[in-house]
Design a protein around this motif. Structure first.
Motif, PDB file in Angstrom:
ATOM      1  N   LEU A  98      10.842  -6.928   6.073  1.00  0.00           N
ATOM      2  CA  LEU A  98      10.721  -5.551   5.578  1.00  0.00           C
ATOM      3  C   LEU A  98      10.000  -5.503   4.240  1.00  0.00           C
ATOM      4  N   ARG A  99      10.218  -6.510   3.396  1.00  0.00           N
ATOM      5  CA  ARG A  99       9.488  -6.577   2.120  1.00  0.00           C
ATOM      6  C   ARG A  99       7.983  -6.693   2.381  1.00  0.00           C
ATOM      7  N   THR A 103       5.049  -3.743   1.551  1.00  0.00           N
ATOM      8  CA  THR A 103       3.868  -4.114   0.778  1.00  0.00           C
ATOM      9  C   THR A 103       2.590  -3.733   1.535  1.00  0.00           C
ATOM     10  N   LEU A 104       2.574  -4.001   2.838  1.00  0.00           N
ATOM     11  CA  LEU A 104       1.418  -3.648   3.658  1.00  0.00           C
ATOM     12  C   LEU A 104       1.230  -2.138   3.741  1.00  0.00           C
ATOM     13  N   VAL A 105       2.322  -1.415   3.915  1.00  0.00           N
ATOM     14  CA  VAL A 105       2.224   0.046   4.015  1.00  0.00           C
ATOM     15  C   VAL A 105       1.709   0.634   2.700  1.00  0.00           C
ATOM     16  N   LEU A 106       2.187   0.129   1.578  1.00  0.00           N
ATOM     17  CA  LEU A 106       1.696   0.613   0.285  1.00  0.00           C
ATOM     18  C   LEU A 106       0.215   0.305   0.104  1.00  0.00           C
ATOM     19  N   VAL A 165      -4.923  -2.835   7.924  1.00  0.00           N
ATOM     20  CA  VAL A 165      -3.634  -3.195   7.324  1.00  0.00           C
ATOM     21  C   VAL A 165      -2.479  -2.577   8.123  1.00  0.00           C
ATOM     22  N   MET A 166      -2.662  -1.341   8.573  1.00  0.00           N
ATOM     23  CA  MET A 166      -1.602  -0.691   9.355  1.00  0.00           C
ATOM     24  C   MET A 166      -1.412  -1.365  10.720  1.00  0.00           C
ATOM     25  N   MET A 167      -2.471  -1.902  11.298  1.00  0.00           N
ATOM     26  CA  MET A 167      -2.324  -2.644  12.550  1.00  0.00           C
ATOM     27  C   MET A 167      -1.467  -3.892  12.329  1.00  0.00           C
ATOM     28  N   ARG A 168      -1.704  -4.557  11.213  1.00  0.00           N
ATOM     29  CA  ARG A 168      -0.892  -5.737  10.875  1.00  0.00           C
ATOM     30  C   ARG A 168       0.575  -5.361  10.670  1.00  0.00           C
ATOM     31  N   GLU A 169       0.803  -4.248   9.984  1.00  0.00           N
ATOM     32  CA  GLU A 169       2.170  -3.785   9.745  1.00  0.00           C
ATOM     33  C   GLU A 169       2.849  -3.400  11.055  1.00  0.00           C
ATOM     34  N   THR A 170       2.117  -2.824  11.975  1.00  0.00           N
ATOM     35  CA  THR A 170       2.684  -2.444  13.263  1.00  0.00           C
ATOM     36  C   THR A 170       3.120  -3.683  14.037  1.00  0.00           C
TER      37      THR A 170
END
Length: 191
Positions: A98-99, A103-106, A165-170
């Protein structure tokens, strides 16, 4: 037919030369001064991309809120689990994931806001550029065109980077979901 200008009508040839800039060194300025809607077409693309960026900002901010909510739940569960319990390591792993996710979402949110500002600036610069072209300020038009192109390019790069970045977070979110499902299945088997 012979090569050269004999195959082009004189009126068309003169207009083509003027459009190319052969007469006065102008580039596309006659289109802007003859058609008042030409400025609108220059502004539309950055405006549409501004809208896309703002929608992505909204969705990404919602994603950040979900990550924060999930972090609170995982932290609360971790607080109620014995430190040497088997599930403690799983919850700590989820908290670490989650950390990384927040970080990725920000980071993605920063890219989307940068794109939003760049596209808004490109739209305004394009509007000023079209006014300078209609007024006959050719140096200002060329400067505004380059500045608008630079601003739009920064916006597109930011938009593409934020989406990456959002693809990585997903992917990380799906992995967390799989781990949570395994943890729930383990808890059900033990009861």
């Amino acid at each position: 037919m012979t090569s050269g200008s004999s195959c082009i009508r004189p009126a068309c040839k003169k207009r083509f030369q003027h459009w190319r800039g052969a007469d006065e060194g102008e580039i596309y300025t006659t289109q802007l001064s003859e058609n008042p809607f030409a400025a609108l077409t220059i502004v539309v693309a950055p405006a549409i991309l501004t809208n896309a960026s703002s929608i992505l900002c909204s969705g990404t901010a919602n994603r950040l809120a979900r990550v924060v909510d999930r972090t609170r739940v995982v932290s609360a569960k971790l607080a109620h689990v014995a430190p040497n319990a088997e599930s403690s390591l799983v919850w700590q792993g989820q908290l670490e994931a989650l950390r990384v996710r927040w970080t990725l979402v920000l980071r993605a949110l920063k890219f989307f806001y940068m794109s939003l500002g760049s596209f808004a600036a490109a739209a305004l610069i394009s509007l000023f550029g079209s006014v300078s072209a209609a007024s006959g300020f050719h140096v200002a038009f060329n400067f505004m065109a380059l500045l608008g192109l630079l601003s739009g390019t920064i916006g597109v790069v930011g938009l593409a980077s934020g989406c990456t970045v959002m693809m990585r977070e997903t992917r990380l979110a799906i992995q967390n979901l799989e781990e949570e499902a395994e943890l729930t299945a383990l808890a059900v088997e033990k009861t």
